[in-house]
Design a protein around this motif. Structure first.
Motif: not given
Length: 76
Positions: A1-21
């Motif tokens: 489902d596209w919505t699920l994938a989009e939400n996972r991307w946003l969760d990853l992008k907004r996660d402040e507990t880890r840096n990009s690397a």
């Protein structure tokens, strides 16, 4: 489902507990684990195919097309 994938991307992008690397390292490790699991399943199914003396003609065309995408060696 596209919505699920989009939400996972946003969760990853907004996660402040880890840096990009760290996010990338974690993602690569997760993909490695998933690929290992797929390889394990393919080995099990290949073993069933060999033990059952099954040939290409014993499968539906649609299943064969999908399997060729996943593992070309399965049909050898």
């Amino acid at each position: 489902d596209w919505t699920l994938a989009e939400n996972r991307w946003l969760d990853l992008k907004r996660d402040e507990t880890r840096n990009s690397a760290q996010k990338i390292s974690h993602g690569i490790r997760e993909m490695k684990n998933q690929i290992s699991e797929i390889e394990r399943f393919l080995n099990w199914y290949n073993r069933l195919k060999v033990e059952g003396n099954l040939a290409k003609t014993d499968f539906f065309k649609r299943m064969m097309a999908i399997s060729l995408i996943i593992d070309k060696d399965f049909w050898a």
